[in-house]
Design an enzyme around this catalytic site. Structure first.
Site, PDB file in Angstrom:
ATOM      1  N   ALA A   1      -6.582 -11.508  17.364  1.00  0.00           N
ATOM      2  CA  ALA A   1      -7.697 -12.080  16.614  1.00  0.00           C
ATOM      3  C   ALA A   1      -8.175 -11.199  15.474  1.00  0.00           C
ATOM      4  O   ALA A   1      -8.969 -11.636  14.645  1.00  0.00           O
ATOM      5  CB  ALA A   1      -8.864 -12.362  17.560  1.00  0.00           C
ATOM      6  N   GLY A   2      -7.714  -9.961  15.419  1.00  0.00           N
ATOM      7  CA  GLY A   2      -8.214  -9.034  14.408  1.00  0.00           C
ATOM      8  C   GLY A   2      -7.849  -9.434  12.990  1.00  0.00           C
ATOM      9  O   GLY A   2      -6.804 -10.037  12.743  1.00  0.00           O
TER      10      GLY A   2
ATOM     11  N   ASN B   1      -2.413  -0.498  12.072  1.00  0.00           N
ATOM     12  CA  ASN B   1      -3.669  -0.806  11.406  1.00  0.00           C
ATOM     13  C   ASN B   1      -3.539  -0.814   9.892  1.00  0.00           C
ATOM     14  O   ASN B   1      -4.423  -1.319   9.204  1.00  0.00           O
ATOM     15  CB  ASN B   1      -4.751   0.199  11.813  1.00  0.00           C
ATOM     16  CG  ASN B   1      -5.155   0.042  13.263  1.00  0.00           C
ATOM     17  OD1 ASN B   1      -5.492  -1.053  13.701  1.00  0.00           O
ATOM     18  ND2 ASN B   1      -5.100   1.124  14.020  1.00  0.00           N
TER      19      ASN B   1
ATOM     20  N   ARG C   1      41.504 -30.244 -24.632  1.00  0.00           N
ATOM     21  CA  ARG C   1      41.071 -29.427 -25.767  1.00  0.00           C
ATOM     22  C   ARG C   1      41.173 -30.214 -27.078  1.00  0.00           C
ATOM     23  O   ARG C   1      42.092 -31.020 -27.273  1.00  0.00           O
ATOM     24  CB  ARG C   1      41.932 -28.166 -25.873  1.00  0.00           C
ATOM     25  CG  ARG C   1      41.696 -27.162 -24.750  1.00  0.00           C
ATOM     26  CD  ARG C   1      42.276 -25.813 -25.138  1.00  0.00           C
ATOM     27  NE  ARG C   1      43.735 -25.855 -25.189  1.00  0.00           N
ATOM     28  CZ  ARG C   1      44.528 -25.396 -24.226  1.00  0.00           C
ATOM     29  NH1 ARG C   1      43.993 -24.882 -23.130  1.00  0.00           N
ATOM     30  NH2 ARG C   1      45.832 -25.442 -24.342  1.00  0.00           N
TER      31      ARG C   1
ATOM     32  N   ALA D   1      38.836 -17.869 -14.429  1.00  0.00           N
ATOM     33  CA  ALA D   1      37.518 -17.352 -14.788  1.00  0.00           C
ATOM     34  C   ALA D   1      36.716 -18.386 -15.563  1.00  0.00           C
ATOM     35  O   ALA D   1      37.249 -19.104 -16.404  1.00  0.00           O
ATOM     36  CB  ALA D   1      37.677 -16.087 -15.625  1.00  0.00           C
TER      37      ALA D   1
ATOM     38  N   GLY E   1      -9.392   5.947  24.156  1.00  0.00           N
ATOM     39  CA  GLY E   1     -10.062   5.955  25.446  1.00  0.00           C
ATOM     40  C   GLY E   1      -9.362   6.896  26.414  1.00  0.00           C
ATOM     41  O   GLY E   1      -8.134   6.869  26.526  1.00  0.00           O
TER      42      GLY E   1
ATOM     43  N   HIS F   1      36.635 -14.555 -10.700  1.00  0.00           N
ATOM     44  CA  HIS F   1      35.465 -14.048 -11.396  1.00  0.00           C
ATOM     45  C   HIS F   1      34.761 -15.143 -12.188  1.00  0.00           C
ATOM     46  O   HIS F   1      35.352 -16.141 -12.590  1.00  0.00           O
ATOM     47  CB  HIS F   1      35.818 -12.894 -12.351  1.00  0.00           C
ATOM     48  CG  HIS F   1      37.234 -12.892 -12.824  1.00  0.00           C
ATOM     49  ND1 HIS F   1      38.101 -11.862 -12.604  1.00  0.00           N
ATOM     50  CD2 HIS F   1      37.950 -13.829 -13.487  1.00  0.00           C
ATOM     51  CE1 HIS F   1      39.283 -12.136 -13.108  1.00  0.00           C
ATOM     52  NE2 HIS F   1      39.216 -13.322 -13.651  1.00  0.00           N
TER      53      HIS F   1
ATOM     54  N   ASP G   1      -0.422  -6.439  17.594  1.00  0.00           N
ATOM     55  CA  ASP G   1      -0.116  -5.402  16.602  1.00  0.00           C
ATOM     56  C   ASP G   1       0.530  -4.173  17.233  1.00  0.00           C
ATOM     57  O   ASP G   1       0.521  -3.087  16.641  1.00  0.00           O
ATOM     58  CB  ASP G   1      -1.375  -5.003  15.826  1.00  0.00           C
ATOM     59  CG  ASP G   1      -2.478  -4.455  16.719  1.00  0.00           C
ATOM     60  OD1 ASP G   1      -2.286  -4.427  17.956  1.00  0.00           O
ATOM     61  OD2 ASP G   1      -3.542  -4.061  16.186  1.00  0.00           O
TER      62      ASP G   1
ATOM     63  N   THR H   1     -12.356  -6.292  23.231  1.00  0.00           N
ATOM     64  CA  THR H   1     -11.183  -6.731  23.995  1.00  0.00           C
ATOM     65  C   THR H   1     -11.572  -7.480  25.261  1.00  0.00           C
ATOM     66  O   THR H   1     -10.891  -8.427  25.667  1.00  0.00           O
ATOM     67  CB  THR H   1     -10.320  -5.525  24.351  1.00  0.00           C
ATOM     68  OG1 THR H   1     -11.133  -4.525  24.984  1.00  0.00           O
ATOM     69  CG2 THR H   1      -9.676  -4.924  23.111  1.00  0.00           C
TER      70      THR H   1
END
EC number: 2.7.7.23
Length: 456
Positions: free
Chosen positions: A13-14, A227, A440, A380, A140, A363, A105, A82
């Site tokens: 949710a961050g 973060n 041609r 070509a 923590g 090519h 994350d 949390t």
């Protein structure tokens, strides 16, 4: 050991303010996949009965990006910690299942570590993932009495003595659904942050005489959260280093492991060689003795035995049979197919086109919506004119055809087996077998002609 049924809660949710992005933090990608998708995949691989995704910011973007039918979307309208996030998901918990709490994350958490945590959870107690850090500032702390976990104290609430503790909480834990709901209902926000901490359930469980078992991850990177973009880039390199190491140990020759990116899955044969700055995306299969030059991008493709892809070539959703050679600077777009021994050279682009055995397009060529037979020479500058501004049309070229340079084939058109197309020809009608097609304009020559001169 035999595990109880399990559901997973993923906190996502961050807002991710420090990412400086309009995209929700958990949708930023690692190895080409959203961070939260890595976590969802781990949950599904563990066999989760349900995956509850707690979301807040950017919910519409999350729902557009994540199409997993197994997801249960849980809104956390206000981000009050949390514990508060888990309270939003609690109505969906079954009493007789285990609830595993993960974070969107923290993308590199491994299935192996989570399974060990699941196995270690005591009956009626809590399995807790912890690590020891040289500098635990901001985390923590795990408190213990006689070696037993008694609680978690957040850094801002910790005493000077508690701040010396090096064992910290990763936030990942597992407990029984009925117990979890009961403990969540008892949470308060009487702390420095004014939030509801999920960590307080550890002390509640201890007060009830429940056992809390701490498990350590295999690697610290598994529990590192993101973060900001710097942290994300560091985890990207950790992930890529791990993937490169696995490939090297499996026999793939990476010329520089630090300059290789895997953004999907790679299946490979023996004696594969990959040069620097190659990117593999999606699901890619490389046969035996395949060689890939520097700067190539290969996506969702199958490359047959003994193929060689020269530098700076892009191959996407293509299928190459054995002994094909591609590039340099070639582009195979979705639907490109090469049969055995075919060659696509520099600055050739293919899309929804098939080259037969031994056929060569050396090519400067575009081949789109085309079916080309065996042993054909494409000169070509050849272009299949497949689009009339509204619809696409197909070009069919039989076996043993010679297509001269600077030829335009205006689809729909068919060139018969053994035909020859003279250089500079625009083919607008079908060409019969063994025929010569030439369009041609007759060459003229003006003697003594002078070029225009600029007026001064």
């Amino acid at each position: 050991m035999l595990n109880n049924a399990m559901s997973v809660v993923i906190l996502a949710a961050g807002k991710g303010t420090r990412m400086y992005s309009d995209l929700p933090k958990v949708l930023h990608t690692l190895a080409g996949k959203a961070m939260v998708q890595h976590v969802i995949d781990a949950a599904n691989e563990l066999g989760a009965a349900h995956v509850h995704l707690v979301y807040g910011h950017g919910g519409d973007l999350l729902k557009q990006a994540l199409k997993d039918d197994n997801l249960n979307w849980v809104l956390q309208a206000e981000q009050l910690g949390t514990g508060h996030a888990m309270q939003q998901a609690a109505p969906f918990f079954a009493d007789d299942e285990d609830i595993l709490m993960l974070y969107g994350d923290v993308p590199l958490i491994s299935v192996e570590t989570l399974q060990r945590l699941r196995d270690a959870k005591p009956q009626g107690g809590i399995g807790l993932l912890t690590v020891k850090l040289d500098d635990p500032t901001g985390y923590g702390r795990i408190t213990r009495e006689n070696g037993k976990v008694t609680g978690i104290v957040e850094h801002k609430d910790a005493t000077d003595e508690q701040r010396q503790i090096q064992e910290i909480n990763t936030g990942i834990l597992i407990a029984n659904g009925a117990d979890m709901k009961r403990w969540l209902a008892k949470l308060t926000n009487n702390n420095a942050q004014g939030e509801y901490y999920i960590t307080d359930i550890i002390a509640l469980a201890y007060q009830e005489g429940r056992e809390i078992v701490a498990v350590h991850p295999q690697r610290l990177s598994e529990v590192e959260g993101v973060n900001n973009r710097l942290q994300l880039s560091r985890l990207e390199r950790v992930y890529q280093s791990e993937q490169a190491e696995k490939l090297l140990l499996a026999g793939v020759m990476l010329r520089d492991p630090a300059r290789f990116d895997l953004r999907g899955t790679l299946t490979h044969g023996r004696d594969v060689e990959i040069d620097t700055n190659v990117i593999i995306e999606g699901n890619v299969t490389l046969g035996h003795r395949v060689k890939i030059g520097t700067g190539c991008v290969i996506k969702n493709s199958v490359i047959g035995d003994d193929c060689e892809i020269s530098p700076y070539t892009v191959v996407e959703d293509a299928n190459l049979a054995a002994a094909c050679t591609i590039g340099p600077f070639a582009r195979l777009r979705p639907g490109a197919e090469l049969l055995e021994g075919a060659h696509v050279g520099n600055f050739v682009e293919m899309k929804k086109a098939r080259l037969g055995k031994g056929t060569k397009a050396g090519h400067l060529t575009y081949l789109g919506d085309a079916e080309i037979g065996d042993n054909v020479n494409i000169g070509a500058g050849t272009i299949t004119c497949n689009y009339d501004g509204a619809n696409k049309f197909k070009t069919i070229i039989g076996d043993d055809v010679f297509v001269g340079s600077d030829t335009q084939l205006v689809a729909p058109v068919t060139v018969g087996k053994g035909a020859t197309i003279a250089a500079g020809t625009t083919v607008t009608r079908n060409v019969g077998e063994n025929a010569l097609a030439i369009s041609r304009v007759p060459q003229t020559q003006k003697e003594g002609w002078r070029r225009p001169v600029k007026k001064k």
